[in-house]
Design a protein around this motif. Structure first.
Motif, PDB file in Angstrom:
ATOM      1  N   GLN A  63      41.726  25.994  42.545  1.00  0.00           N
ATOM      2  CA  GLN A  63      41.020  27.109  41.914  1.00  0.00           C
ATOM      3  C   GLN A  63      40.017  27.798  42.831  1.00  0.00           C
ATOM      4  OE1 GLN A  63      39.376  25.903  38.135  1.00  0.00           O
ATOM      5  NE2 GLN A  63      41.374  25.380  37.297  1.00  0.00           N
ATOM      6  N   ARG A  64      39.916  27.337  44.068  1.00  0.00           N
ATOM      7  CA  ARG A  64      39.061  28.030  45.042  1.00  0.00           C
ATOM      8  C   ARG A  64      39.642  29.420  45.296  1.00  0.00           C
ATOM      9  NH1 ARG A  64      39.528  30.208  49.395  1.00  0.00           N
ATOM     10  NH2 ARG A  64      41.701  29.534  49.437  1.00  0.00           N
ATOM     11  N   ARG A  65      38.774  30.402  45.350  1.00  0.00           N
ATOM     12  CA  ARG A  65      39.198  31.771  45.607  1.00  0.00           C
ATOM     13  C   ARG A  65      38.264  32.417  46.624  1.00  0.00           C
ATOM     14  NH1 ARG A  65      43.095  30.161  43.882  1.00  0.00           N
ATOM     15  NH2 ARG A  65      44.241  30.698  41.970  1.00  0.00           N
ATOM     16  N   ASP A  66      38.803  33.357  47.375  1.00  0.00           N
ATOM     17  CA  ASP A  66      37.996  34.144  48.309  1.00  0.00           C
ATOM     18  C   ASP A  66      37.392  35.286  47.499  1.00  0.00           C
ATOM     19  OD1 ASP A  66      36.852  35.166  50.556  1.00  0.00           O
ATOM     20  OD2 ASP A  66      38.713  35.697  51.568  1.00  0.00           O
ATOM     21  N   MET A  67      36.128  35.145  47.103  1.00  0.00           N
ATOM     22  CA  MET A  67      35.529  36.043  46.126  1.00  0.00           C
ATOM     23  C   MET A  67      34.879  37.262  46.775  1.00  0.00           C
ATOM     24  SD  MET A  67      36.429  34.557  43.377  1.00  0.00           S
ATOM     25  CE  MET A  67      35.525  35.561  42.190  1.00  0.00           C
ATOM     26  N   ARG A  68      34.981  38.382  46.076  1.00  0.00           N
ATOM     27  CA  ARG A  68      34.382  39.636  46.532  1.00  0.00           C
ATOM     28  C   ARG A  68      33.432  40.227  45.490  1.00  0.00           C
ATOM     29  NH1 ARG A  68      35.896  37.754  50.567  1.00  0.00           N
ATOM     30  NH2 ARG A  68      37.479  38.527  52.007  1.00  0.00           N
TER      31      ARG A  68
ATOM     32  N   ALA B 255      34.032  35.812  37.020  1.00  0.00           N
ATOM     33  CA  ALA B 255      35.168  34.960  36.665  1.00  0.00           C
ATOM     34  C   ALA B 255      35.919  34.602  37.931  1.00  0.00           C
ATOM     35  CB  ALA B 255      36.094  35.678  35.686  1.00  0.00           C
ATOM     36  N   PHE B 256      36.713  33.543  37.852  1.00  0.00           N
ATOM     37  CA  PHE B 256      37.601  33.180  38.948  1.00  0.00           C
ATOM     38  C   PHE B 256      39.019  33.634  38.586  1.00  0.00           C
ATOM     39  CE2 PHE B 256      34.149  30.153  39.599  1.00  0.00           C
ATOM     40  CZ  PHE B 256      33.978  30.218  40.981  1.00  0.00           C
ATOM     41  N   PRO B 257      39.614  34.503  39.370  1.00  0.00           N
ATOM     42  CA  PRO B 257      40.974  34.960  39.047  1.00  0.00           C
ATOM     43  C   PRO B 257      41.979  33.827  39.181  1.00  0.00           C
ATOM     44  CG  PRO B 257      40.313  35.754  41.208  1.00  0.00           C
ATOM     45  CD  PRO B 257      39.092  35.127  40.595  1.00  0.00           C
ATOM     46  N   SER B 258      43.073  33.936  38.445  1.00  0.00           N
ATOM     47  CA  SER B 258      44.101  32.895  38.467  1.00  0.00           C
ATOM     48  C   SER B 258      44.922  32.925  39.744  1.00  0.00           C
ATOM     49  CB  SER B 258      45.031  33.060  37.252  1.00  0.00           C
ATOM     50  OG  SER B 258      45.658  34.345  37.290  1.00  0.00           O
ATOM     51  N   ARG B 259      44.894  34.058  40.447  1.00  0.00           N
ATOM     52  CA  ARG B 259      45.633  34.201  41.704  1.00  0.00           C
ATOM     53  C   ARG B 259      44.708  34.779  42.767  1.00  0.00           C
ATOM     54  NH1 ARG B 259      50.012  38.167  41.356  1.00  0.00           N
ATOM     55  NH2 ARG B 259      48.787  39.199  39.734  1.00  0.00           N
ATOM     56  N   PRO B 260      45.059  34.630  44.054  1.00  0.00           N
ATOM     57  CA  PRO B 260      44.254  35.255  45.105  1.00  0.00           C
ATOM     58  C   PRO B 260      44.118  36.756  44.883  1.00  0.00           C
ATOM     59  CG  PRO B 260      45.793  33.704  46.071  1.00  0.00           C
ATOM     60  CD  PRO B 260      46.150  33.799  44.615  1.00  0.00           C
ATOM     61  N   ALA B 261      42.950  37.293  45.217  1.00  0.00           N
ATOM     62  CA  ALA B 261      42.672  38.713  44.987  1.00  0.00           C
ATOM     63  C   ALA B 261      43.673  39.613  45.703  1.00  0.00           C
ATOM     64  CB  ALA B 261      41.256  39.044  45.435  1.00  0.00           C
ATOM     65  N   LEU B 262      44.108  39.234  46.896  1.00  0.00           N
ATOM     66  CA  LEU B 262      45.047  40.077  47.637  1.00  0.00           C
ATOM     67  C   LEU B 262      46.425  40.102  46.988  1.00  0.00           C
ATOM     68  CD1 LEU B 262      44.122  39.388  51.372  1.00  0.00           C
ATOM     69  CD2 LEU B 262      43.482  41.325  49.911  1.00  0.00           C
TER      70      LEU B 262
END
Length: 216
Positions: free
Chosen positions: A20-25, A186-193
């Motif tokens: 669930q780690r994401r590269d957040m913007r 929120a943390f998206p379910s998929r990578p932002a890209l």
């Protein structure tokens, strides 16, 4: 033989943080990170493995608002240059949100320390292992942040030398990452890209072979 594994619940927590780690913007404006949590995160980063125990990392916390603005200006400059270098995808790239410097609760610049060239153990044939070690520290911080319910984004859109000069780094030190950290909506379910349809994660099978470099 003693069972050295974690409990099922502990294992699930580790794998959950990884998945669930994401590269957040996108961050919650005006939010903060408590000193206690920040101390735990930096301790996690400092506990990272490093080749030859060289510990080549340096974390520079940015608390000056004017300095934060200057760092963002350097990123904006490189954002434009990167867009031009992408050719036909220039406008598509410019539409992406690539950093959260203005809104994140905490901003860090991570650098390779000066004097690391003196470390030979593990670096004689692979000098880039200092960067690999710093990346381990960043990943530790990233996973710990996710476990604390915080988001983190790694910004690499900058020229190293101007940023080093801005932060008065000594000769031999080199910035490698700008880290945006803090509460997120929120943390998206998929990578932002992937959500932005810029790129898509490929399956693991394309990256694993046995004995030789065979094609998937």
């Amino acid at each position: 033989m003693a069972d050295l594994s974690f409990t099922d619940q502990e294992r699930q927590a580790v794998y959950r943080a990884i998945a669930q780690r994401r590269d957040m913007r996108r961050f919650v404006p005006g939010s903060t990170v408590s000193p206690e949590v920040l101390a735990r995160l930096l301790a996690a980063a400092h506990a990272a493995p490093s080749v030859g125990l060289m510990q080549p990392w340096r974390f520079v916390r940015i608390t000056d608002a004017s300095l934060r603005q200057q760092i963002r200006a350097l990123v904006d400059q490189e954002r434009v240059r990167t867009a031009r270098a992408l050719g036909h995808r220039e406008q598509e790239f410019l539409a992406l949100k690539v950093e959260g410097i203005a809104d994140c609760a905490e901003l860090f610049v991570v650098a390779l320390r000066e004097g690391r060239q003196e470390h030979i153990f593990g670096r004689r044939t692979l000098p880039q292992m200092d960067l690999a070690s710093v990346s381990c520290a960043i990943q530790n911080l990233w996973l710990a942040a996710r476990a604390e319910g915080l988001g983190m984004g790694w910004v690499s859109l900058f020229e190293p030398r101007p940023l080093a000069q801005l932060l008065q780094m000594p000769d031999g030190a080199e910035p490698v990452a700008i880290l945006c950290l803090g509460p997120v909506p929120a943390f998206p379910s998929r990578p932002a890209l992937e959500i932005d349809e810029w790129a898509y994660r490929k399956p693991l099978s394309e990256f694993v072979s046995e004995n030789t470099w065979t094609q998937p």
